[in-house]
Scaffold this active site. Structure first.
Site, PDB file in Angstrom:
ATOM      1  N   LYS A 114      11.302   2.233   3.000  1.00  0.00           N
ATOM      2  CA  LYS A 114      10.597   1.630   1.855  1.00  0.00           C
ATOM      3  C   LYS A 114      11.520   1.502   0.631  1.00  0.00           C
ATOM      4  O   LYS A 114      11.334   0.606  -0.187  1.00  0.00           O
ATOM      5  CB  LYS A 114       9.321   2.410   1.517  1.00  0.00           C
ATOM      6  CG  LYS A 114       8.272   2.278   2.621  1.00  0.00           C
ATOM      7  CD  LYS A 114       6.838   2.131   2.145  1.00  0.00           C
ATOM      8  CE  LYS A 114       5.973   1.696   3.322  1.00  0.00           C
ATOM      9  NZ  LYS A 114       4.557   1.772   3.167  1.00  0.00           N
ATOM     10  N   LYS A 196       8.053  -2.714  14.368  1.00  0.00           N
ATOM     11  CA  LYS A 196       6.644  -2.309  14.425  1.00  0.00           C
ATOM     12  C   LYS A 196       5.751  -3.390  13.795  1.00  0.00           C
ATOM     13  O   LYS A 196       6.124  -3.970  12.771  1.00  0.00           O
ATOM     14  CB  LYS A 196       6.508  -1.004  13.622  1.00  0.00           C
ATOM     15  CG  LYS A 196       5.203  -0.283  13.795  1.00  0.00           C
ATOM     16  CD  LYS A 196       5.098   0.868  12.793  1.00  0.00           C
ATOM     17  CE  LYS A 196       4.698   0.377  11.428  1.00  0.00           C
ATOM     18  NZ  LYS A 196       3.723   1.138  10.684  1.00  0.00           N
ATOM     19  N   LYS A 199       1.283  -4.232   8.374  1.00  0.00           N
ATOM     20  CA  LYS A 199       0.499  -5.073   7.475  1.00  0.00           C
ATOM     21  C   LYS A 199       1.348  -5.640   6.337  1.00  0.00           C
ATOM     22  O   LYS A 199       0.973  -6.632   5.730  1.00  0.00           O
ATOM     23  CB  LYS A 199      -0.725  -4.321   6.940  1.00  0.00           C
ATOM     24  CG  LYS A 199      -0.445  -3.022   6.205  1.00  0.00           C
ATOM     25  CD  LYS A 199      -1.722  -2.538   5.537  1.00  0.00           C
ATOM     26  CE  LYS A 199      -2.157  -1.134   5.857  1.00  0.00           C
ATOM     27  NZ  LYS A 199      -1.447  -0.063   5.152  1.00  0.00           N
TER      28      LYS A 199
HETATM   29  P1  ATP Z   1       2.673  -0.578   5.779  1.00  0.00           P
HETATM   30  O1  ATP Z   1       3.199  -1.897   6.275  1.00  0.00           O
HETATM   31  O2  ATP Z   1       2.017  -0.662   4.437  1.00  0.00           O
HETATM   32  O3  ATP Z   1       3.659   0.545   5.895  1.00  0.00           O
HETATM   33  P2  ATP Z   1       1.347  -0.220   8.287  1.00  0.00           P
HETATM   34  O4  ATP Z   1       0.876  -1.559   8.754  1.00  0.00           O
HETATM   35  O5  ATP Z   1       2.606   0.287   8.880  1.00  0.00           O
HETATM   36  O6  ATP Z   1       1.452  -0.204   6.719  1.00  0.00           O
HETATM   37  P3  ATP Z   1      -0.246   2.108   7.948  1.00  0.00           P
HETATM   38  O7  ATP Z   1      -1.327   1.871   6.978  1.00  0.00           O
HETATM   39  O8  ATP Z   1       0.988   2.784   7.461  1.00  0.00           O
HETATM   40  O9  ATP Z   1       0.149   0.748   8.600  1.00  0.00           O
HETATM   41  O10 ATP Z   1      -0.786   2.892   9.212  1.00  0.00           O
HETATM   42  C1  ATP Z   1      -2.102   3.257   9.437  1.00  0.00           C
HETATM   43  C2  ATP Z   1      -2.200   4.066  10.706  1.00  0.00           C
HETATM   44  O11 ATP Z   1      -1.980   3.225  11.824  1.00  0.00           O
HETATM   45  C3  ATP Z   1      -1.141   5.168  10.840  1.00  0.00           C
HETATM   46  O12 ATP Z   1      -1.687   6.232  11.575  1.00  0.00           O
HETATM   47  C4  ATP Z   1      -0.045   4.521  11.614  1.00  0.00           C
HETATM   48  O13 ATP Z   1       0.719   5.442  12.332  1.00  0.00           O
HETATM   49  C5  ATP Z   1      -0.830   3.614  12.541  1.00  0.00           C
HETATM   50  N1  ATP Z   1      -0.081   2.377  12.821  1.00  0.00           N
HETATM   51  C6  ATP Z   1       0.320   1.461  11.914  1.00  0.00           C
HETATM   52  N2  ATP Z   1       0.979   0.458  12.495  1.00  0.00           N
HETATM   53  C7  ATP Z   1       0.992   0.748  13.822  1.00  0.00           C
HETATM   54  C8  ATP Z   1       1.527   0.090  14.962  1.00  0.00           C
HETATM   55  N3  ATP Z   1       2.179  -1.052  14.845  1.00  0.00           N
HETATM   56  N4  ATP Z   1       1.349   0.661  16.170  1.00  0.00           N
HETATM   57  C9  ATP Z   1       0.663   1.829  16.295  1.00  0.00           C
HETATM   58  N5  ATP Z   1       0.147   2.511  15.256  1.00  0.00           N
HETATM   59  C10 ATP Z   1       0.306   1.985  14.026  1.00  0.00           C
END
Ligand code: ATP
Ligand code: LTN
Length: 332
Positions: A114, A196, A199
């Site tokens: 980040k 990954k 969002k």
């Molecule tokens: P950001 O882009 O803001 O970092 P994010 O899309 O990675 O957000 P988070 O809000 O950080 O998502 O994650 C919410 C939950 O979902 C956490 O438990 C995270 O481990 C899980 N998660 C997020 N993205 C994935 C993914 N691509 N696959 C599996 N689990 C995920």
């Protein structure tokens, strides 16, 4: 009541919920409601580590609650609340800041990535974020923390902090374990399957949102990056795109990887991609419809998060009072 082990998790309302957050986290929450005493929250305090538009944050926090419920989290069985409604999170986080080392926080991969993405705003909150997450978990004496693979490192740091604190003051905190699904723990981007699904991805085609309409979901899967081998085979190293689609299909249908390979043996990628898209459309359809129905009833959502905050505060306060006493604060 107190015999059930406790499960707790949260998601930042910093964007729309994705298929990744559903498969990696929320799906596992909803399936465990009878087995555990469950607490799930909207981690609004965490979102401030990156600049937010206040009106969007407010709207997304309530939308996220509607989506939690639509994903199967029954408010009668799960305590659903908004993090900032329970001030004990911030109060314990400060204390845990003082029991966490600079070196430990510097090693967090989420902080490192980040910091690269938000070069102009590497604030202290972004750095100490894992202490707030540890407070979220330890306040509730949670045994299990269901998260995706990417949060494992933060959960391990939480364990280290709990063990350190307990080592000094006795058994104050339950030492939690991460709870990571076998299938769906790391859903990858549809357009760059080495990353990954996230969002905050700049490419909207790589990420499927739970609230996407069916035609948008179908289109995203049709455009998903694959390879030139033309064989539906699970091999994440050499075939990241196809392996990701196999994982998504397996998670959406409950089939294992072998069964998926057999089902599509000898068929083209076009057929497979359409089938994955259809499975995800059917997975998301009831969630989207139910979330939209709930969003029309703001009074109900308000009653859910108010009751959730009351219940959460009660438990959180018990732990915080114990901690205050242990560290030597004078009781009021
Ligand atoms: P950001 O882009 O803001 O970092 P994010 O899309 O990675 O957000 P988070 O809000 O950080 O998502 O994650 C919410 C939950 O979902 C956490 O438990 C995270 O481990 C899980 N998660 C997020 N993205 C994935 C993914 N691509 N696959 C599996 N689990 C995920
Ligand atoms: N760090 C998590 C969100 C989060 C969380 C938590 C998860 C905040 N506090 C406590 C589990 C338990 C994320 O960014 N996905």
């Amino acid at each position: 009541m107190d015999e059930k082990k406790r499960m707790l998790s949260g998601i930042q309302p910093s964007g729309e919920l994705t298929l990744g957050s559903y498969m990696g986290a929320i799906k596992n929450w909803a399936e465990r409601a009878d087995e555990f005493d469950c607490y799930y929250f909207m981690a609004d305090m965490h979102t401030l580590t990156v600049r937010q538009n206040p009106a969007d944050l407010r709207r997304r926090t309530v939308e996220q609650l509607a989506q939690y419920i639509a994903c199967g989290l029954d408010p009668e069985k799960n305590t659903l609340f908004i993090q900032s409604h329970v001030p004990q999170h911030a109060q314990l986080a400060w204390i845990l800041d003082c029991y966490t080392m600079f070196g430990e926080l510097s090693r967090m991969t989420q902080f490192k990535s980040k910091s690269v993405h938000h070069e102009d705003n590497i604030n202290a909150g972004l750095f100490t974020y894992p202490c707030l997450m540890a407070a979220d978990i330890l306040l509730y004496q949670a045994h299990y923390v269901p998260v995706g693979e990417d949060q494992k490192q933060h959960c391990e740091l939480t364990r280290d902090i709990a063990l350190r604190f307990n080592g000094i003051y006795g058994d104050v905190f339950t030492v939690p374990d991460p709870y990571i699904a076998k299938v769906g723990a790391r859903v990858m981007s549809l357009t760059s399957p080495e990353n990954k699904m996230s969002k905050s991805d700049k490419d909207p085609n790589g990420c499927v949102y739970l609230m996407d309409p069916p035609e948008v979901i179908a289109r995203k899967f049709k455009r998903a990056v694959t390879d030139s081998e033309m064989c539906v085979r699970y091999d994440p190293e050499n075939k990241p795109g196809i392996s990701n689609l196999i994982q998504i299909y397996a998670c959406a249908t409950g089939k294992d990887y072998d069964a998926v390979e057999q089902e599509f043996a000898g068929q083209g990628y076009g057929v497979f991609k359409t089938a994955v898209g259809d499975a995800v459309v059917e997975l998301c359809r009831p969630i989207r419809e139910e979330a939209n129905r709930l969003l029309a009833d703001k009074a109900y959502l308000e009653s859910v998060y108010r009751a959730g905050a009351d219940k959460a505060s009660y438990i959180a306060n018990r732990t915080l009072r114990k901690v205050y006493k242990k560290v030597g604060f004078v009781q009021k």
